[in-house]
Design a protein around this motif. Structure first.
Motif, PDB file in Angstrom:
ATOM      1  N   PHE A   1     -99.623  22.809  -0.881  1.00  9.30           N
ATOM      2  CA  PHE A   1     -98.925  23.622   0.323  1.00  9.30           C
ATOM      3  C   PHE A   1     -97.668  24.399   0.066  1.00  9.30           C
ATOM      4  N   PRO A   2     -96.784  24.213  -0.938  1.00 14.59           N
ATOM      5  CA  PRO A   2     -95.730  24.977  -1.370  1.00 14.59           C
ATOM      6  C   PRO A   2     -96.171  26.485  -2.008  1.00 14.59           C
ATOM      7  N   LEU A   3     -97.595  26.232  -2.630  1.00 15.03           N
ATOM      8  CA  LEU A   3     -97.896  27.520  -3.086  1.00 15.03           C
ATOM      9  C   LEU A   3     -98.216  28.498  -2.195  1.00 15.03           C
ATOM     10  N   SER A   4     -98.447  28.377  -0.846  1.00 17.42           N
ATOM     11  CA  SER A   4     -98.844  29.280   0.252  1.00 17.42           C
ATOM     12  C   SER A   4     -97.466  29.983   0.568  1.00 17.42           C
ATOM     13  N   ILE A   5     -96.252  29.370   0.052  1.00 14.14           N
ATOM     14  CA  ILE A   5     -95.069  30.140   0.164  1.00 14.14           C
ATOM     15  C   ILE A   5     -94.846  30.651  -0.856  1.00 14.14           C
ATOM     16  N   ALA A   6     -94.771  30.155  -2.073  1.00 15.05           N
ATOM     17  CA  ALA A   6     -94.408  30.498  -3.371  1.00 15.05           C
ATOM     18  C   ALA A   6     -95.090  31.784  -3.979  1.00 15.05           C
TER      19      ALA A   6
ATOM     20  N   LEU B   1     -99.800  23.258   7.011  1.00 19.80           N
ATOM     21  CA  LEU B   1     -98.606  22.329   7.333  1.00 19.80           C
ATOM     22  C   LEU B   1     -99.031  21.320   8.338  1.00 19.80           C
TER      23      LEU B   1
ATOM     24  N   THR C   1    -104.226  25.825   2.921  1.00 16.70           N
ATOM     25  CA  THR C   1    -103.207  26.608   1.893  1.00 16.70           C
ATOM     26  C   THR C   1    -104.107  27.284   1.013  1.00 16.70           C
TER      27      THR C   1
ATOM     28  N   LEU D   1    -100.990  29.087   6.624  1.00 13.77           N
ATOM     29  CA  LEU D   1     -99.872  28.568   6.688  1.00 13.77           C
ATOM     30  C   LEU D   1     -99.879  27.079   7.977  1.00 13.77           C
TER      31      LEU D   1
ATOM     32  N   LEU E   1     -99.966  18.054  -0.560  1.00 10.23           N
ATOM     33  CA  LEU E   1     -98.563  18.062  -0.500  1.00 10.23           C
ATOM     34  C   LEU E   1     -98.242  19.102  -1.734  1.00 10.23           C
ATOM     35  N   ALA E   2     -99.179  18.935  -2.970  1.00 14.17           N
ATOM     36  CA  ALA E   2     -98.687  19.779  -4.041  1.00 14.17           C
ATOM     37  C   ALA E   2     -99.369  21.241  -3.903  1.00 14.17           C
TER      38      ALA E   2
ATOM     39  N   SER F   1    -105.738  20.614   5.122  1.00 12.14           N
ATOM     40  CA  SER F   1    -104.417  21.105   4.735  1.00 12.14           C
ATOM     41  C   SER F   1    -104.659  21.747   3.675  1.00 12.14           C
TER      42      SER F   1
END
Length: 343
Positions: A164-169, A97, A63, A93, A161-162, A59
């Motif tokens: 992964f949101p960067l791949s969207i942000a 995820l 990312t 992505l 978990l920390a 994961s």
């Protein structure tokens, strides 16, 4: 694996002498518990932990890969470059995820307590003594899972978990600016005097060559000379049809059509699909995505489907050489109705 069927458990065999079902059934209890290999073999338990760590690591790499792909492989202006960029972003992505999801499931199945427990129904708000016991049970579960001693696993989980949101942000933040300017979608390169040319050959169109009942996919002349031709083409595409001038029932203004030739935006006002189908007998233009239907003889008004407003019309005429040209831009902003529209 086949299982033995006990007829005594069937409802039909538990009826009383009068044929009625009993008011209560005996609690069958929990099924027999089968220990996992890791419950007795420390090596197997450690192996399962390493597998979970590997999944979280996948994961993390996914990312990072998505962010690198966004930075180093931009969409470009060709279909091939767009396909490669989308493929790498999507793969990153997915790994980011999916790694978290599969790791969580494997962790729960192989490392956490798998003994089934049950309790009788009670009021939603338990007594204080019961709530204390619940907290103790949670602490016992955390202790049983040995989460406190699995430092590498905790680190891998927190990191994945920390990150992964960067791949969207990152793509969202990177696109703030011109690409987020919704008003850009209201403007196209159509302007007074722009010739209508065939898509994709870019050949100018003479009005004399357009026969009644025909339909043409049209783009503005000079599109290939722009810095971002594909982006501009996506907004400026037009469907042009010719019908008997006597069939035209309404127009948006004087001179918006030329001798029965009308031109409308190909971008559906529902969700933006291409309206590319024309039925010459009814003069209906159809969007194949959700079947919104527009009447070309009546200003492309909606006659069926989820679209809420007509297709924007491009006012046209001919130049001195007989070629079809635009008199101005579209009558209103193109695209779906939910886009912000300023007057």
């Amino acid at each position: 694996m086949s299982t033995h069927h006990d007829p005594s458990t069937d409802l039909t065999t538990q009826r009383g002498e009068d044929g009625t079902l009993p008011e209560r059934f005996e609690d069958p209890g929990h099924p027999e518990h089968h220990d996992r290999q890791g419950d007795h073999d420390p090596k197997a338990n450690k192996r399962a932990e390493r597998q979970v760590v590997v999944l979280f690591t996948i994961s993390i790499l996914g990312t990072i890969g998505a962010i690198v792909a966004y930075a180093l492989v931009p969409p470009g202006e060709t279909v091939g470059s767009m396909r490669l960029s989308n493929l790498l972003l999507g793969l990153g992505l997915f790994l980011g995820l999916a790694g978290i999801g599969v790791a969580a499931v494997h962790w729960a199945k192989s490392l956490m307590n798998d003994h089934e427990k049950s309790e009788e129904r009670h009021a939603i708000r338990s007594e204080d003594s019961v709530r204390v016991k619940a907290v103790e049970a949670l602490r016992e579960g955390a202790k049983d899972s040995a989460i406190g001693r699995r430092g590498v696993l905790k680190g891998a989980m927190v990191t994945s978990l920390a990150l992964f949101p960067l791949s969207i942000a990152v793509p969202l933040v990177g696109n703030i600016g011109g690409d987020w300017d919704v008003s850009r979608s209201k403007r196209t390169i159509w302007k007074r005097g722009t010739r209508l040319v065939l898509d994709p050959t870019a050949r100018p169109i003479k009005a004399a060559d357009v026969t009644i009942g025909s339909a043409f996919h049209v783009i503005p002349e000079g599109l290939e000379e722009l810095d971002h031709p594909l982006n501009e083409k996506a907004k400026a595409v037009v469907l042009m049809v010719r019908m008997d001038p006597r069939d035209l029932r309404s127009e948006q203004g004087e001179g918006w059509s030329y001798d029965g030739i009308v031109a409308f935006s190909k971008i559906c006002t529902h969700v933006g699909c291409p309206v590319a189908l024309y039925e010459q007998q009814t003069h209906h233009i159809l969007c194949p995505c959700h079947q919104s239907t527009f009447d070309a003889a009546d200003g492309a008004k909606v006659v069926f489907g989820p679209a809420k407003r007509p297709l924007p019309q491009l006012p046209i005429t001919v130049d001195d050489e007989g070629y079809l040209v635009a008199q101005d831009g579209f009558s209103e902003p193109i695209g779906p109705s939910f886009w912000e529209r300023l007057t």
